[in-house]
Design an enzyme around this catalytic site. Structure first.
Site, PDB file in Angstrom:
ATOM      1  N   LYS A 225      -9.501  -0.563   1.264  1.00  0.00           N
ATOM      2  CA  LYS A 225      -9.146   0.704   0.582  1.00  0.00           C
ATOM      3  C   LYS A 225      -9.334   0.595  -0.894  1.00  0.00           C
ATOM      4  O   LYS A 225      -8.812  -0.450  -1.438  1.00  0.00           O
ATOM      5  CB  LYS A 225      -7.678   1.234   0.802  1.00  0.00           C
ATOM      6  N   GLU A 267       5.998  -7.107   0.399  1.00  0.00           N
ATOM      7  CA  GLU A 267       4.912  -6.942   1.240  1.00  0.00           C
ATOM      8  C   GLU A 267       4.884  -7.695   2.493  1.00  0.00           C
ATOM      9  O   GLU A 267       4.621  -7.177   3.494  1.00  0.00           O
ATOM     10  CB  GLU A 267       3.555  -6.555   0.625  1.00  0.00           C
ATOM     11  N   LYS A 303      -2.474  -8.665   8.748  1.00  0.00           N
ATOM     12  CA  LYS A 303      -2.992  -7.137   8.071  1.00  0.00           C
ATOM     13  C   LYS A 303      -4.416  -6.924   8.625  1.00  0.00           C
ATOM     14  O   LYS A 303      -4.664  -6.014   8.965  1.00  0.00           O
ATOM     15  CB  LYS A 303      -3.010  -7.179   6.580  1.00  0.00           C
ATOM     16  N   ARG A 317      -2.758   1.836  11.564  1.00  0.00           N
ATOM     17  CA  ARG A 317      -2.787   1.164  10.231  1.00  0.00           C
ATOM     18  C   ARG A 317      -1.642   1.925   9.375  1.00  0.00           C
ATOM     19  O   ARG A 317      -1.046   1.185   8.458  1.00  0.00           O
ATOM     20  CB  ARG A 317      -4.006   1.524   9.729  1.00  0.00           C
ATOM     21  N   ASN A 321       2.490   1.620   6.101  1.00  0.00           N
ATOM     22  CA  ASN A 321       3.219   2.154   5.259  1.00  0.00           C
ATOM     23  C   ASN A 321       4.707   2.050   5.325  1.00  0.00           C
ATOM     24  O   ASN A 321       5.484   2.918   4.746  1.00  0.00           O
ATOM     25  CB  ASN A 321       2.862   3.916   5.523  1.00  0.00           C
ATOM     26  N   HIS A 342       6.610  -2.160  -7.798  1.00  0.00           N
ATOM     27  CA  HIS A 342       6.302  -1.589  -6.450  1.00  0.00           C
ATOM     28  C   HIS A 342       6.886  -2.316  -5.164  1.00  0.00           C
ATOM     29  O   HIS A 342       7.546  -1.618  -4.300  1.00  0.00           O
ATOM     30  CB  HIS A 342       4.603  -1.604  -6.384  1.00  0.00           C
TER      31      HIS A 342
HETATM   32  N1  GLY Z   1      -1.677  -0.648   1.647  1.00  0.00           N
HETATM   33  C1  GLY Z   1      -1.552  -0.414   3.091  1.00  0.00           C
HETATM   34  C2  GLY Z   1      -2.968  -0.277   3.796  1.00  0.00           C
HETATM   35  O1  GLY Z   1      -3.795  -1.192   3.380  1.00  0.00           O
HETATM   36  O2  GLY Z   1      -3.266   0.490   4.516  1.00  0.00           O
END
Ligand code: GLY
Length: 434
Positions: A225, A267, A303, A317, A321, A342
């Protein structure tokens, strides 16, 4: 021989037996790699990994040892993948076919050897910010054939169209061509902006990322992203642009203040809470969550497994969130006061969406990391920001909830339901318009 010596000799004997078993295991892993290659299968096999991890409790009768055994197994899987990847020749076809085929190298001291992973024998446009220690940028620049360094002012306000235009202007001025590349060195903001700059320049040039914060390593640097902020909204303008390779050197985290480390841990906790109880359990260990390299590897692997199933965020995905819908709302309501980071907002955003048993386990973990568990905030301002968020729909707002550790679900909630949940975060547990 005294008892201690005897015990040490015994441990040596066991370690020698383990070394033999390890050799045997890796020999089989090498054969599996060859089989996968012959059948056109990717190295990573999330289904099989899940099946292996499910067998863990049955294999380890002593419950007190299970979290440690889970770590060992996790480490073995990681090593197998790394060994198999190193054995297989890479081809262009592989790169196009499998999303996870771009390498993410997580290794202490790797910064000094970036040239082995990235193709730096060309013009390299290095994007960083004024908060990144100059030594890291210099170490990378020294490995480039030709480099230009572009330094953004540090802070969220740099993730803007204006700064992006400045980056593009400098890329043109320095004669960057389609064959050249962009290399980001910094936190998530630098990677997001530099990645987007690379995605659009000459219709797309190679992008490499060297995240230097734990927050960026655990989240932003993986998954492709890229974006900038626009019209008062976070990340509405961007693109999915896979990096060619990502290098994470945990040594750079040595210069990060403790608060920034905890910021990133939020995170990682998110991934553990939603997807992997063994990752969450690490944080309950009184000795701490353990080696950073292993922790980051586990988070990145989780991830990656989500992203490879749903790169464009059509469904799965969105689990990533978790904590972010309310967290972004809190961040927006706090903006200008510079109060919270954050990850701190994400930690706060997760709490009201956990089941009671999860919350009871999460609270001491957050406290141990010195992450906030309450906040003085204008609840209505948070709700206004949440409603403005791109995830808000006419029939309510979709949030991720975690009824038990490692299990998550999507739920639609109305603003008044969210108001009620948010009130649990206020210091007195009551309504507050700060
Ligand atoms: N930060 C959330 C994602 O990469 O989808």
């Amino acid at each position: 021989m005294d008892r201690l010596q005897e015990l040490r000799a015994e441990i040596d004997r066991i370690d020698a037996a383990l070394a033999g078993l390890f050799q045997e295991r890796m020999t089989v892993a090498a054969e599996i790699a060859a089989q996968k290659q012959a059948r056109g299968l990717p190295v990573r096999d999330p289904e099989r990994e899940r099946a292996i991890l499910e067998k863990l409790p049955a294999r380890m009768p002593d419950p007190a040892l299970r979290p440690y055994y889970a770590r060992l197994q996790d480490c073995l899987l990681e090593l197998s993948r790394a060994y198999q990847t190193a054995l297989l020749p890479r081809t262009d076809a592989d790169e196009a076919r499998i999303f996870t085929d771009y390498p993410v190298v997580i290794k202490r001291g790797a910064l000094a050897r970036a040239g082995e992973l990235f193709r730096l024998d060309r013009r390299v446009f290095l994007v960083t910010d004024s908060g990144v220690p100059a030594a890291y940028v210099k170490a990378l620049a020294a490995q480039c054939a030709h480099h230009t360094i572009f330094t953004l002012p540090k802070g969220e306000q740099s993730k803007s169209l204006e700064q992006l235009a400045n980056v593009w202007e400098a890329m043109l001025r320095h004669g960057l061509t389609r064959q050249d590349c962009v290399l980001a060195v910094g936190g998530g903001k630098v990677g997001d902006l530099a990645g987007f700059a690379a995605a659009c320049f000459m219709r797309g040039v190679d992008f490499y990322n060297v995240p230097t914060t734990l927050l960026a390593m655990a989240d932003a640097a993986v998954g492709g992203k890229t974006a900038v902020n626009f019209a008062g909204t976070k990340n509405p303008i961007g693109a999915f642009w896979r990096p060619k390779a990502v290098l994470m050197d945990p040594e750079v985290l040595g210069t990060l203040p403790a608060r920034q480390l905890s910021n990133g841990m939020a995170e990682i906790l998110k991934l553990g809470l939603t997807l992997d109880p063994t990752l969450f359990t690490r944080f309950e260990d009184p000795a701490g969550p353990g080696d950073l390299e292993a922790l980051i590897s586990q988070a990145v692997a989780l991830k990656q497994s989500v992203v490879e199933q749903d790169e464009r965020e059509a469904g799965l995905r969105r689990v990533l969130n978790f904590g972010h819908t309310l967290g972004h709302g809190i961040e927006a309501a706090q903006s200008g006061r510079g109060a919270l980071l954050h990850g701190e907002c994400v930690a706060l955003g997760m709490l009201p969406l956990c089941g009671p048993a999860v919350r009871a386990r999460l609270l001491p973990v957050l406290e141990g990391l010195e992450l906030p568990t309450t906040v003085s905030v204008d609840v209505e301002a948070v709700l206004a920001a949440v409603a403005h968020d791109k995830k808000a729909g006419a029939d309510g707002i979709e949030v991720v909830t975690v009824p038990e550790i490692g299990r998550w679900q999507f739920e639609k909630m109305t603003l008044s339901q969210l108001r009620e949940r948010l009130q649990t975060l206020l210091p007195q547990g009551g309504i507050q318009n700060a």
